[in-house]
Design a protein around this motif. Structure first.
Motif, PDB file in Angstrom:
ATOM      1  N   GLY A  36      -0.340   1.211  -1.613  1.00  0.00           N
ATOM      2  CA  GLY A  36      -1.107   1.427  -3.007  1.00  0.00           C
ATOM      3  C   GLY A  36      -2.313   2.310  -2.815  1.00  0.00           C
ATOM      4  N   SER A  37      -2.959   2.415  -3.840  1.00  0.00           N
ATOM      5  CA  SER A  37      -4.278   3.049  -3.868  1.00  0.00           C
ATOM      6  C   SER A  37      -5.281   1.719  -3.735  1.00  0.00           C
ATOM      7  N   LEU A  38      -6.267   1.860  -2.854  1.00  0.00           N
ATOM      8  CA  LEU A  38      -7.321   0.967  -2.812  1.00  0.00           C
ATOM      9  C   LEU A  38      -8.138   0.824  -4.085  1.00  0.00           C
ATOM     10  N   SER A  39      -8.517   2.276  -4.408  1.00  0.00           N
ATOM     11  CA  SER A  39      -9.246   2.248  -5.582  1.00  0.00           C
ATOM     12  C   SER A  39      -8.701   1.642  -7.102  1.00  0.00           C
ATOM     13  N   ASP A  40      -7.341   1.907  -7.146  1.00  0.00           N
ATOM     14  CA  ASP A  40      -6.659   1.097  -8.228  1.00  0.00           C
ATOM     15  C   ASP A  40      -6.791  -0.128  -7.956  1.00  0.00           C
ATOM     16  N   LEU A  41      -6.511  -0.794  -7.067  1.00  0.00           N
ATOM     17  CA  LEU A  41      -6.439  -2.341  -6.663  1.00  0.00           C
ATOM     18  C   LEU A  41      -8.062  -2.838  -7.006  1.00  0.00           C
ATOM     19  N   LEU A  42      -8.782  -2.137  -6.617  1.00  0.00           N
ATOM     20  CA  LEU A  42     -10.126  -2.707  -6.763  1.00  0.00           C
ATOM     21  C   LEU A  42     -10.473  -2.726  -8.299  1.00  0.00           C
TER      22      LEU A  42
END
Length: 206
Positions: free
Chosen positions: A180-186
């Motif tokens: 997934g996207s790290l930015s989305d997870l953050l």
């Protein structure tokens, strides 16, 4: 910064750069603390004054100065912006920047369980500088609220990093492809903290 602090910072940088270079060249499992110390031109005893393990030194080369950069990113945002948004954007900006070492170092970290754990554990370093910035923006002289918020942010970042580099099938030794996207997870892990940030700001305004 005094001369002594400059020397200590230079030593820390030399150790972490040597650790990463040797790990990339030889594989992290083949690197000893003595090798890192020798490559950096210091004694193993000096090494132990800076890092508690080879994994910590290797990861430090990738995450170096991130805690100060997060704090600087928060400080640079206009004071009239919502604090929850300011902190979230600063975290996303700094944690999604691959840095000068880029993908080779990240690939090595994600394929070695001990490095993965050390990498996720670096989130705790942002707590104290971030708490100081939050306290300043809140105008809070009794900064326990700022420390609670900063500690919560560090925990949320650690959760996001663990999820991002979680091995396929849950095997601790499995090959990891960051998911997934790290930015989305953050953003997802930080979102539950927004009401607490809003409450702290509203208290300041009342």
């Amino acid at each position: 910064m005094g001369l002594r602090e400059e020397k200590k910072q230079a030593t820390r940088e030399a150790l972490r750069e040597a650790a990463l270079r040797l790990a990339l060249e030889q594989g992290p499992d083949n690197v000893r603390v003595d090798d890192i110390a020798e490559a950096a031109g210091v004694s193993p005893r000096t090494y132990n004054n800076y890092f508690s393990s080879r994994e910590q030194a290797i990861v430090a080369a990738v995450t170096a100065e991130r805690e100060s950069r997060v704090a600087e990113a928060v400080a640079s945002r206009p004071a009239n912006l919502r604090l929850a948004d300011v902190v979230t954007e600063a975290i996303v900006e700094q944690y999604t920047d691959p840095g000068e070492h880029g993908r080779d170092a990240l690939l090595m970290i994600t394929t070695h369980p001990a490095l993965r754990e050390a990498f996720a554990g670096t989130a705790v370093a942002i707590e104290h500088p971030l708490a100081a910035l939050i306290a300043a923006r809140l105008g809070d002289h009794d900064d326990h609220v700022a420390h609670v918020l900063a500690a919560s942010v560090a925990a949320a970042v650690r959760v996001a990093l663990h999820r991002w580099i979680r091995p396929a099938g849950g095997s601790a030794s499995g090959l990891v492809v960051p998911s997934g996207s790290l930015s989305d997870l953050l953003r997802a892990t930080l979102a539950p903290l927004a009401p607490a940030f809003d409450a702290a700001e509203n208290r300041r305004k009342s």
